[in-house]
Design a protein around this motif. Structure first.
Motif, PDB file in Angstrom:
ATOM      1  N   MET A 186       0.835  -1.206   0.000  1.00  0.00           N
ATOM      2  CA  MET A 186       0.000   0.000   0.000  1.00  0.00           C
ATOM      3  C   MET A 186       0.872   1.258   0.000  1.00  0.00           C
ATOM      4  O   MET A 186       0.533   2.254  -0.629  1.00  0.00           O
ATOM      5  CB  MET A 186      -0.937   0.014   1.214  1.00  0.00           C
ATOM      6  CG  MET A 186      -2.023  -1.037   1.151  1.00  0.00           C
ATOM      7  SD  MET A 186      -3.129  -0.871  -0.248  1.00  0.00           S
ATOM      8  CE  MET A 186      -4.047   0.571   0.206  1.00  0.00           C
ATOM      9  N   ALA A 187       1.994   1.195   0.693  1.00  0.00           N
ATOM     10  CA  ALA A 187       2.908   2.338   0.713  1.00  0.00           C
ATOM     11  C   ALA A 187       3.548   2.551  -0.657  1.00  0.00           C
ATOM     12  O   ALA A 187       3.710   3.681  -1.109  1.00  0.00           O
ATOM     13  CB  ALA A 187       3.985   2.130   1.762  1.00  0.00           C
ATOM     14  N   SER A 188       3.884   1.454  -1.344  1.00  0.00           N
ATOM     15  CA  SER A 188       4.557   1.588  -2.630  1.00  0.00           C
ATOM     16  C   SER A 188       3.595   1.888  -3.770  1.00  0.00           C
ATOM     17  O   SER A 188       3.843   2.776  -4.575  1.00  0.00           O
ATOM     18  CB  SER A 188       5.360   0.328  -2.937  1.00  0.00           C
ATOM     19  OG  SER A 188       4.491  -0.779  -3.058  1.00  0.00           O
ATOM     20  N   ARG A 189       2.484   1.171  -3.845  1.00  0.00           N
ATOM     21  CA  ARG A 189       1.574   1.342  -4.986  1.00  0.00           C
ATOM     22  C   ARG A 189       0.623   2.520  -4.838  1.00  0.00           C
ATOM     23  O   ARG A 189       0.259   3.146  -5.826  1.00  0.00           O
ATOM     24  CB  ARG A 189       0.741   0.073  -5.181  1.00  0.00           C
ATOM     25  CG  ARG A 189       1.551  -1.048  -5.713  1.00  0.00           C
ATOM     26  CD  ARG A 189       0.690  -2.114  -6.303  1.00  0.00           C
ATOM     27  NE  ARG A 189       1.547  -3.162  -6.847  1.00  0.00           N
ATOM     28  CZ  ARG A 189       1.110  -4.336  -7.226  1.00  0.00           C
ATOM     29  NH1 ARG A 189      -0.149  -4.640  -7.125  1.00  0.00           N
ATOM     30  NH2 ARG A 189       1.937  -5.224  -7.707  1.00  0.00           N
ATOM     31  N   HIS A 190       0.187   2.803  -3.613  1.00  0.00           N
ATOM     32  CA  HIS A 190      -0.833   3.845  -3.418  1.00  0.00           C
ATOM     33  C   HIS A 190      -0.344   5.027  -2.591  1.00  0.00           C
ATOM     34  O   HIS A 190      -1.112   5.946  -2.329  1.00  0.00           O
ATOM     35  CB  HIS A 190      -2.071   3.231  -2.751  1.00  0.00           C
ATOM     36  CG  HIS A 190      -2.658   2.107  -3.528  1.00  0.00           C
ATOM     37  ND1 HIS A 190      -3.459   2.291  -4.624  1.00  0.00           N
ATOM     38  CD2 HIS A 190      -2.545   0.764  -3.375  1.00  0.00           C
ATOM     39  CE1 HIS A 190      -3.823   1.118  -5.115  1.00  0.00           C
ATOM     40  NE2 HIS A 190      -3.272   0.167  -4.383  1.00  0.00           N
ATOM     41  N   ARG A 191       0.909   4.971  -2.113  1.00  0.00           N
ATOM     42  CA  ARG A 191       1.498   6.036  -1.283  1.00  0.00           C
ATOM     43  C   ARG A 191       0.666   6.286  -0.022  1.00  0.00           C
ATOM     44  O   ARG A 191       0.464   7.421   0.380  1.00  0.00           O
ATOM     45  CB  ARG A 191       1.650   7.343  -2.074  1.00  0.00           C
ATOM     46  CG  ARG A 191       2.501   7.231  -3.331  1.00  0.00           C
ATOM     47  CD  ARG A 191       3.960   6.983  -2.984  1.00  0.00           C
ATOM     48  NE  ARG A 191       4.816   6.974  -4.150  1.00  0.00           N
ATOM     49  CZ  ARG A 191       5.156   5.885  -4.828  1.00  0.00           C
ATOM     50  NH1 ARG A 191       4.677   4.716  -4.488  1.00  0.00           N
ATOM     51  NH2 ARG A 191       5.966   5.953  -5.854  1.00  0.00           N
ATOM     52  N   VAL A 192       0.194   5.200   0.571  1.00  0.00           N
ATOM     53  CA  VAL A 192      -0.629   5.292   1.782  1.00  0.00           C
ATOM     54  C   VAL A 192       0.237   4.939   2.975  1.00  0.00           C
ATOM     55  O   VAL A 192       0.850   3.878   3.008  1.00  0.00           O
ATOM     56  CB  VAL A 192      -1.845   4.333   1.711  1.00  0.00           C
ATOM     57  CG1 VAL A 192      -2.699   4.460   2.954  1.00  0.00           C
ATOM     58  CG2 VAL A 192      -2.665   4.622   0.484  1.00  0.00           C
ATOM     59  N   ARG A 193       0.294   5.806   3.973  1.00  0.00           N
ATOM     60  CA  ARG A 193       1.048   5.532   5.195  1.00  0.00           C
ATOM     61  C   ARG A 193       0.251   4.570   6.067  1.00  0.00           C
ATOM     62  O   ARG A 193      -0.978   4.494   5.967  1.00  0.00           O
ATOM     63  CB  ARG A 193       1.336   6.815   5.966  1.00  0.00           C
ATOM     64  CG  ARG A 193       1.935   7.945   5.137  1.00  0.00           C
ATOM     65  CD  ARG A 193       3.298   7.582   4.603  1.00  0.00           C
ATOM     66  NE  ARG A 193       3.860   8.603   3.740  1.00  0.00           N
ATOM     67  CZ  ARG A 193       3.832   8.576   2.419  1.00  0.00           C
ATOM     68  NH1 ARG A 193       3.226   7.589   1.782  1.00  0.00           N
ATOM     69  NH2 ARG A 193       4.406   9.520   1.707  1.00  0.00           N
ATOM     70  N   HIS A 194       0.938   3.865   6.956  1.00  0.00           N
ATOM     71  CA  HIS A 194       0.270   2.808   7.737  1.00  0.00           C
ATOM     72  C   HIS A 194      -0.800   3.348   8.676  1.00  0.00           C
ATOM     73  O   HIS A 194      -1.769   2.662   8.983  1.00  0.00           O
ATOM     74  CB  HIS A 194       1.292   1.974   8.508  1.00  0.00           C
ATOM     75  CG  HIS A 194       2.000   2.708   9.586  1.00  0.00           C
ATOM     76  ND1 HIS A 194       1.535   2.793  10.863  1.00  0.00           N
ATOM     77  CD2 HIS A 194       3.166   3.394   9.568  1.00  0.00           C
ATOM     78  CE1 HIS A 194       2.368   3.506  11.590  1.00  0.00           C
ATOM     79  NE2 HIS A 194       3.372   3.880  10.829  1.00  0.00           N
ATOM     80  N   HIS A 195      -0.689   4.595   9.122  1.00  0.00           N
ATOM     81  CA  HIS A 195      -1.705   5.128  10.027  1.00  0.00           C
ATOM     82  C   HIS A 195      -2.990   5.516   9.302  1.00  0.00           C
ATOM     83  O   HIS A 195      -4.012   5.750   9.941  1.00  0.00           O
ATOM     84  CB  HIS A 195      -1.149   6.318  10.824  1.00  0.00           C
ATOM     85  CG  HIS A 195      -0.572   7.403   9.955  1.00  0.00           C
ATOM     86  ND1 HIS A 195      -1.341   8.360   9.371  1.00  0.00           N
ATOM     87  CD2 HIS A 195       0.704   7.655   9.577  1.00  0.00           C
ATOM     88  CE1 HIS A 195      -0.569   9.177   8.668  1.00  0.00           C
ATOM     89  NE2 HIS A 195       0.689   8.750   8.773  1.00  0.00           N
ATOM     90  N   CYS A 196      -2.956   5.559   7.962  1.00  0.00           N
ATOM     91  CA  CYS A 196      -4.160   5.866   7.170  1.00  0.00           C
ATOM     92  C   CYS A 196      -4.918   4.602   6.755  1.00  0.00           C
ATOM     93  O   CYS A 196      -5.940   4.685   6.091  1.00  0.00           O
ATOM     94  CB  CYS A 196      -3.778   6.653   5.925  1.00  0.00           C
ATOM     95  SG  CYS A 196      -3.062   8.249   6.282  1.00  0.00           S
ATOM     96  N   ILE A 197      -4.407   3.425   7.145  1.00  0.00           N
ATOM     97  CA  ILE A 197      -5.026   2.156   6.756  1.00  0.00           C
ATOM     98  C   ILE A 197      -5.765   1.562   7.950  1.00  0.00           C
ATOM     99  O   ILE A 197      -5.220   1.486   9.041  1.00  0.00           O
ATOM    100  CB  ILE A 197      -3.963   1.158   6.257  1.00  0.00           C
ATOM    101  CG1 ILE A 197      -3.257   1.701   5.015  1.00  0.00           C
ATOM    102  CG2 ILE A 197      -4.588  -0.200   5.951  1.00  0.00           C
ATOM    103  CD1 ILE A 197      -2.060   0.895   4.581  1.00  0.00           C
ATOM    104  N   GLN A 198      -7.009   1.149   7.721  1.00  0.00           N
ATOM    105  CA  GLN A 198      -7.804   0.458   8.741  1.00  0.00           C
ATOM    106  C   GLN A 198      -8.127  -0.937   8.220  1.00  0.00           C
ATOM    107  O   GLN A 198      -8.779  -1.082   7.191  1.00  0.00           O
ATOM    108  CB  GLN A 198      -9.101   1.219   9.029  1.00  0.00           C
ATOM    109  CG  GLN A 198      -8.873   2.602   9.592  1.00  0.00           C
ATOM    110  CD  GLN A 198     -10.164   3.379   9.735  1.00  0.00           C
ATOM    111  OE1 GLN A 198     -11.248   2.883   9.428  1.00  0.00           O
ATOM    112  NE2 GLN A 198     -10.051   4.609  10.178  1.00  0.00           N
TER     113      GLN A 198
END
Length: 178
Positions: free
Chosen positions: A112-124
């Protein structure tokens, strides 16, 4: 043994007993965090959103780390998640092949960090499950379900049998494809 950054915790908590409600409802959550302190923090974050219970008027009854029952066999894992991007919130389903659920979750956070640039605190993480081979949807996991799967050895370098025969420079180039 592989050590993972994220661990699965089971947190059990409730609101503080009051005169009107002497036995408040007990809530249990399974969540991923780097340590117990962050697991408790996540528990209160979700409980505050889902139920009318805050950390100031609540208590944690138990916190346990959950370990994999069989960490040596490979399994298919499905992860349902919700993440916040720059434009809004999105739901997603992902499949991974791994020996442990923690490994699959770690893989998911990295992807998710690599493909969507989503940090871990934004993932539920909404839900996780072990998926049977016939119920897998993604081609990236289905390609490994063949029982007669073979992997080619593409880079094979012939090593000298003794140190005496080792040379820095060779007269001919090595043949790497056999």
């Amino acid at each position: 043994m592989v050590t993972y950054r994220f661990h699965q915790y089971q947190v059990v908590g409730r609101g503080l007993p009051t005169e009107t409600d002497e036995h408040p409802k007990i809530y249990r959550m399974k969540l991923w965090a780097t340590n117990e302190v962050r697991a408790k923090s996540k528990f209160w974050y979700f409980l505050r959103k889902l139920k009318k219970v805050k950390k100031s008027n609540g208590q944690i009854l138990a916190i346990n780390e959950i370990f994999e029952k069989n960490p040596t066999t490979i399994k298919n894992y499905g992860i349902w998640l919700r993440y916040q991007s720059r434009t809004g919130y999105h739901n997603m389903y992902k499949e991974y092949r791994d020996t442990t659920l923690n490994g699959a979750v770690e893989h998911m956070y990295n992807e998710m960090a690599s493909r969507h640039r989503v940090r871990h605190h934004c993932i539920q993480i909404i839900k996780t499950a072990t998926i049977a081979a016939k119920l897998c949807k993604r081609e990236s996991t289905k390609q490994f379900h063949d029982s007669k799967i073979k992997f080619p050895l593409v880079y094979r370098k012939v090593r000298p049998p003794t140190r005496k025969l080792k040379t820095t420079y060779k007269a001919s180039r090595p043949n790497l494809f056999m």
